[in-house]
Design a protein around this motif. Structure first.
Motif: not given
Length: 342
Positions: A69-73, A99-104, A129-135
């Motif tokens: 969903w975050a990637l561009r077409r 997953l790594g960013a959020m789980n750490v 916030l970590a997940g949003v930043g990673a996306l």
């Protein structure tokens, strides 16, 4: 009516986050929770370890959906021409990053106790916030760079040749001006001393300010000094513009050398290689000319500074007044530049 719709929309988003956002967030950080329980959770949490492990298996598909969903077409991964295997491998790698960013973050914030999270919503908010930043980082990296065409490279090479001609003309002008200033300095100093090196008759000689030398034309020297520093300023602007073009051309050369690997037709590859080589040659020659010009400008500025001192020492009171007024203007300009930088 518009206000009511806006309020309903905000409530719908809030309800969605409450009913779906929190469970999805817990599902995404379930590997960290399972690791926390296995590493030293309380006995109350131990019976739920298998459930968190099953949830960990479900976190991967959720991460895949979020990343897609975050990637561009039209980006690097979902754009046309990307092989299917490369696309899915890219999705898996980026899902692992998410997953790594959020789980750490979640694992570092978890504490032992009867509940998974003892400090309320704070750790979950940091994890979100970590997940949003990673996306966001994944989406920014996914931007597909604009493809370089042979016509663009050829146009850049033609512009480089025009810039090269301008810089060469500017170099010649600076070289002539620097030689003229040096000749004028030599002439002034030669007139100020006799054949044996002593001050000549009727001349105060350079280094004895306050006395007007009759063989020195103050107005002509002042005009010549102004022409000299104006020449240096104009040349410096030209070199700055050329340096900006050099940065752009350097990036285009790198892109052009990589572009032929994506070109299928042999003739198109040969044309791109030829255009890239021509641009690289013009880029290298332009850089050499700009470096030489900057060095000549420094020489011209040094000679002009010496000429300024000679005018002060050889043109009597009016030369000293002109010198002091010039120094005041220079210092004022420096203070204004410092104020603008602040």
């Amino acid at each position: 009516m518009a206000r009511g719709r806006s309020g309903c929309g905000g409530c719908a988003i809030l309800l969605f986050l409450l009913f779906f956002g929190l469970p999805l967030l817990m599902l995404l950080v379930s590997p960290a929770i399972a690791a926390h329980v296995a590493a030293g959770g309380s006995p109350v949490q131990a019976p739920y370890l298998s459930e968190w492990l099953w949830a960990s298996a479900g976190s991967v598909p959720v991460a895949l959906v979020l990343v897609r969903w975050a990637l561009r077409r039209d980006g690097r991964l979902r754009g046309r021409g990307t092989p299917v295997i490369k696309r899915w491998l890219g999705l898996l790698v980026r899902s692992g990053v998410l997953l790594g960013a959020m789980n750490v973050v979640a694992f570092l914030k978890l504490r032992s106790g009867e509940h998974v999270i003892e400090d309320g919503m704070g750790p979950l908010a940091l994890t979100a916030l970590a997940g949003v930043g990673a996306l966001v980082a994944i989406r920014l990296w996914d931007r597909r760079p604009q493809r370089v065409t042979v016509q663009q490279v050829r146009s850049a090479a033609a512009e480089a040749d025009r810039a090269l001609r301008r810089v060469r003309m500017e170099n010649e002008r600076v070289r002539r001006q620097a030689a003229q200033v040096q000749a004028r300095l030599t002439k002034i100093r030669t007139r100020g001393t006799g054949p044996a090196g002593h001050p000549s008759a009727g001349s105060s000689g350079p280094g004895r300010p306050g006395q007007q030398r009759p063989d020195i034309d103050f107005h002509a020297l002042r005009t010549f000094h102004r022409e000299s520093y104006q020449c240096a300023d104009t040349a410096h602007l030209t070199y700055q513009s050329a340096q900006t073009s050099l940065h752009t051309m350097s990036y285009l050369v790198r892109r052009a050398r990589f572009a032929p690997h994506r070109v299928v037709a042999r003739r198109a590859r040969a044309e791109m290689y030829a255009a890239a080589d021509a641009l690289a040659r013009s880029h290298g020659e332009l850089r050499v000319q700009v470096d030489q010009g900057l060095e000549m400008v420094r020489t011209l500025n040094a000679n002009t500074s010496e000429l300024k001192c000679e005018i002060r020492d050889s043109c009597g009171e009016q030369g000293q007044e002109w010198f002091e007024a010039l120094e005041e203007r220079i210092e004022k300009a420096r203070e204004e530049r410092r104020a603008d930088q602040r």
